[in-house]
Scaffold this motif. Sequence first.
Motif, PDB file in Angstrom:
ATOM      1  N   ASN A   1       0.827  -1.206   0.000  1.00  0.00           N
ATOM      2  CA  ASN A   1       0.000   0.000   0.000  1.00  0.00           C
ATOM      3  C   ASN A   1       0.862   1.256   0.000  1.00  0.00           C
ATOM      4  OD1 ASN A   1      -2.388  -1.398  -0.038  1.00  0.00           O
ATOM      5  ND2 ASN A   1      -2.552  -1.490   2.199  1.00  0.00           N
ATOM      6  N   LYS A   2       1.952   1.220   0.740  1.00  0.00           N
ATOM      7  CA  LYS A   2       2.849   2.368   0.768  1.00  0.00           C
ATOM      8  C   LYS A   2       3.461   2.610  -0.605  1.00  0.00           C
ATOM      9  CE  LYS A   2       4.170   2.008   5.631  1.00  0.00           C
ATOM     10  NZ  LYS A   2       5.269   1.705   6.557  1.00  0.00           N
ATOM     11  N   LEU A   3       3.841   1.529  -1.288  1.00  0.00           N
ATOM     12  CA  LEU A   3       4.426   1.675  -2.617  1.00  0.00           C
ATOM     13  C   LEU A   3       3.409   2.247  -3.606  1.00  0.00           C
ATOM     14  CD1 LEU A   3       6.599  -1.546  -2.930  1.00  0.00           C
ATOM     15  CD2 LEU A   3       7.375   0.812  -2.716  1.00  0.00           C
ATOM     16  N   TYR A   4       2.172   1.776  -3.521  1.00  0.00           N
ATOM     17  CA  TYR A   4       1.121   2.313  -4.383  1.00  0.00           C
ATOM     18  C   TYR A   4       0.923   3.806  -4.106  1.00  0.00           C
ATOM     19  CZ  TYR A   4      -0.662  -1.999  -6.472  1.00  0.00           C
ATOM     20  OH  TYR A   4      -0.816  -3.136  -7.209  1.00  0.00           O
ATOM     21  N   THR A   5       0.925   4.177  -2.867  1.00  0.00           N
ATOM     22  CA  THR A   5       0.746   5.583  -2.489  1.00  0.00           C
ATOM     23  C   THR A   5       1.899   6.428  -3.026  1.00  0.00           C
ATOM     24  OG1 THR A   5      -0.363   4.869  -0.462  1.00  0.00           O
ATOM     25  CG2 THR A   5       0.393   7.145  -0.544  1.00  0.00           C
ATOM     26  N   GLN A   6       3.111   5.910  -2.859  1.00  0.00           N
ATOM     27  CA  GLN A   6       4.278   6.647  -3.360  1.00  0.00           C
ATOM     28  C   GLN A   6       4.230   6.768  -4.884  1.00  0.00           C
ATOM     29  OE1 GLN A   6       7.708   4.594  -1.857  1.00  0.00           O
ATOM     30  NE2 GLN A   6       7.573   5.525   0.189  1.00  0.00           N
TER      31      GLN A   6
END
Length: 143
Positions: free
Chosen positions: A119-124
């Motif tokens: 999820n963090k990678l998608y957000t970034q």
Amino acid sequence: MNDLQLEHATTGRKETSTRKKKGNAAFLLFIGIWILLIGGGLFGAKLYTDKMQRDITADIHRQTSAQIADMQKAYDGRLAELETTYAGEITLLKEKIDALNELLTFTKDNADSKTDNSNKLYTQLNEVKKQLNELKKSLDVLK
């Protein structure tokens, strides 16, 4: 003697009247010459002021054209500099997006369920895409 006096009186009147006519003619000639001189002076002044106005207008036009050309060169230089800067930043962002995509693909392949890291990678990734779009819009506006 009467005839002689009469003749003298007649010639005296003729001489006076001829003098008056000569005096009037000289006065009219004098006034005419002055009118011509004044008219010539006014005409010369008009020609001179018209020439000066044309010269000043041409000089101002020449100076304005030179200033506009200088401003255009400076503007084009700044625009080119901004374009190269934005192009460099866009290239860096594309590289970051590609690296994040590779990392995201690797993470997806290794993860058995959705995790917080994914999820963090998608957000970034979304944030970087937004920044890229903003930079593209800014570059389009500058063009």
